[in-house]
Write a protein that holds these residues in place. Structure first.
Motif, PDB file in Angstrom:
ATOM      1  N   GLN A  74      62.343  87.723 -82.316  1.00 32.76           N
ATOM      2  CA  GLN A  74      61.817  88.078 -80.747  1.00 32.76           C
ATOM      3  C   GLN A  74      60.279  87.280 -81.193  1.00 32.76           C
ATOM      4  OE1 GLN A  74      63.356  89.895 -77.376  1.00 32.76           O
ATOM      5  NE2 GLN A  74      61.769  88.022 -77.488  1.00 32.76           N
ATOM      6  N   ASP A  77      60.684  84.346 -81.520  1.00 33.16           N
ATOM      7  CA  ASP A  77      61.037  82.895 -79.630  1.00 33.16           C
ATOM      8  C   ASP A  77      60.209  83.178 -78.420  1.00 33.16           C
ATOM      9  OD1 ASP A  77      63.442  82.334 -78.482  1.00 33.16           O
ATOM     10  OD2 ASP A  77      62.773  84.241 -76.526  1.00 33.16           O
ATOM     11  N   TRP A  78      58.945  84.561 -78.585  1.00 35.43           N
ATOM     12  CA  TRP A  78      58.224  83.874 -77.290  1.00 35.43           C
ATOM     13  C   TRP A  78      56.836  83.105 -77.702  1.00 35.43           C
ATOM     14  CZ3 TRP A  78      57.660  90.684 -77.651  1.00 35.43           C
ATOM     15  CH2 TRP A  78      58.544  90.847 -76.938  1.00 35.43           C
ATOM     16  N   ARG A 199      56.276  95.880 -73.883  1.00 38.15           N
ATOM     17  CA  ARG A 199      57.200  96.917 -74.813  1.00 38.15           C
ATOM     18  C   ARG A 199      57.311  98.275 -74.634  1.00 38.15           C
ATOM     19  NH1 ARG A 199      58.139  97.642 -81.419  1.00 38.15           N
ATOM     20  NH2 ARG A 199      56.318  99.507 -80.639  1.00 38.15           N
TER      21      ARG A 199
END
Length: 368
Positions: A74, A77-78, A199
């Motif tokens: 994740q 990807d960011w 988050r």
């Protein structure tokens, strides 16, 4: 230093150390208002793949995965979508030819009709919320209004940079300066707190816009302050400092309370204009933002306070001297109390703290 002074200073040191760690050489751990430069052009976005295979980014990803349980895929990807901004890197630099500090010039930027009139409208539109925050957190409505007015003219100037891009640029590509390592480390901490906040709140990391330094919303909170002080004050289930004046007001009030705001107490006292008082003030102005002396110590040295106060009951009050220089003019001084110190936790600058207080007082006067 008296025992009462020691007890006053001890609980404040944690906040002072935290602010020193976050402060950008006098800029706010929360905001950039005192050093903010207006930008007329839009941010240019270059090298969109810069952080996809960046060694620093990979180390940061490993740390976030190990310490905070983020999925490496994740994060990768960011950062693959994160953009380096040359505009951010340019704007964070100090001016090439720093000017001499001028309190009168600084004050004129904030204590002026546009900001005062906007403050009156903001107060009128949010009167009930400001009254509620004052009762709950102890900080006057005028001070909350003053902070929000100095920061963003009541939400008018909140910044249009993607916070993910700004913080990544400053964390991994801070421009070459003598304190580059310290600033890069500070922004890596802010980036970490930003990702944790996203988050925790279910926020899309690319959806949040802010200043070039990553400050967010109407009160310009940096990510660390988002996590520690921002609250859902309108009760809609999420914190929105950009679109909810109610959340902004409550969050500022909570920040002031948790930094030790003393309800019903003054912020500053004026100093008499005689040469003796000015001489004592000049000698006592050591630049320290927290109270290190008692009022009695200054009175015994010859300082006179130009305020209707009970000197006997206020003698052991902890105070500091704020110096406010203007080129080619006599330096102005104020006796700052603990509440003045609290305002410097929002931004360490004496100019900032007094501008916030005076803007709030000007708006309050215009309301009546």
């Amino acid at each position: 230093m008296t025992d009462s002074q020691r007890s006053l200073r001890r609980p404040l040191l944690g906040a002072a150390i935290a602010a020193a760690g976050l402060g950008l050489c006098g800029l706010s751990p929360l905001s950039m208002a005192a050093g903010k430069r207006r930008v007329a052009l839009r941010e240019e976005e270059i090298e969109p793949g810069r952080y996809r295979d960046n060694a620093q980014t990979q180390a940061f990803i490993d740390d976030m995965a190990t310490r905070h349980g983020f999925a490496r895929e994740q994060l990768a990807d960011w950062f693959g979508q994160t953009v380096y901004s040359a505009t951010v890197a340019r704007l964070i630099l100090p001016p090439a030819t720093p000017g001499r500090k001028s309190w009168r010039a600084y004050r004129s930027r904030f204590i002026e009709p546009i900001r005062i009139n906007a403050g009156v409208r903001f107060w009128q539109q949010n009167r009930a919320t400001l009254r509620r925050a004052e009762a709950e957190f102890g900080a006057p409505a005028s001070v909350i209004v003053g902070i929000i007015g100095v920061e963003t003219i009541y939400g008018r100037d909140m910044g249009t940079f993607r916070v993910m891009d700004s913080l990544s640029t400053l964390a991994f590509d801070y421009p070459a300066t003598p304190n580059r390592d310290a600033r890069s480390a500070m922004f890596r901490n802010q980036l970490s707190d930003y990702l944790l906040w996203c988050r925790d709140t279910g926020t899309d990391v690319f959806s949040v816009l802010g200043s070039y330094a990553g400050a967010v919303g109407i009160p310009q909170f940096m990510p660390t302050s988002l996590r520690e002080y921002a609250i859902d004050y309108d009760g809609d289930g999420h914190v929105d400092l950009r679109n909810s004046p109610t959340d902004a007001i409550g969050s500022v009030g909570r920040f002031l309370q948790l930094h030790g705001w003393e309800a019903g107490r003054p912020v500053v006292w004026r100093i008499a204009g005689d040469d003796g008082s000015r001489g004592v003030a000049a000698a006592a102005a050591d630049g320290e933002p927290w109270p290190t002396r008692t009022l009695n110590q200054l009175l015994k040295a010859g300082l006179r306070v130009d305020e209707p106060i009970d000197l006997a009951s206020e003698g052991e009050t902890g105070v500091l001297i704020a110096d406010l220089p203007t080129p080619d003019q006599p330096t102005e001084y104020r006796v700052g109390l603990r509440n003045f110190y609290v305002l410097t936790r929002y931004n360490r600058s004496f100019f900032y703290a007094l501008a916030v207080y005076e803007l709030g007082e000007a708006v309050k006067a215009a309301m009546s």
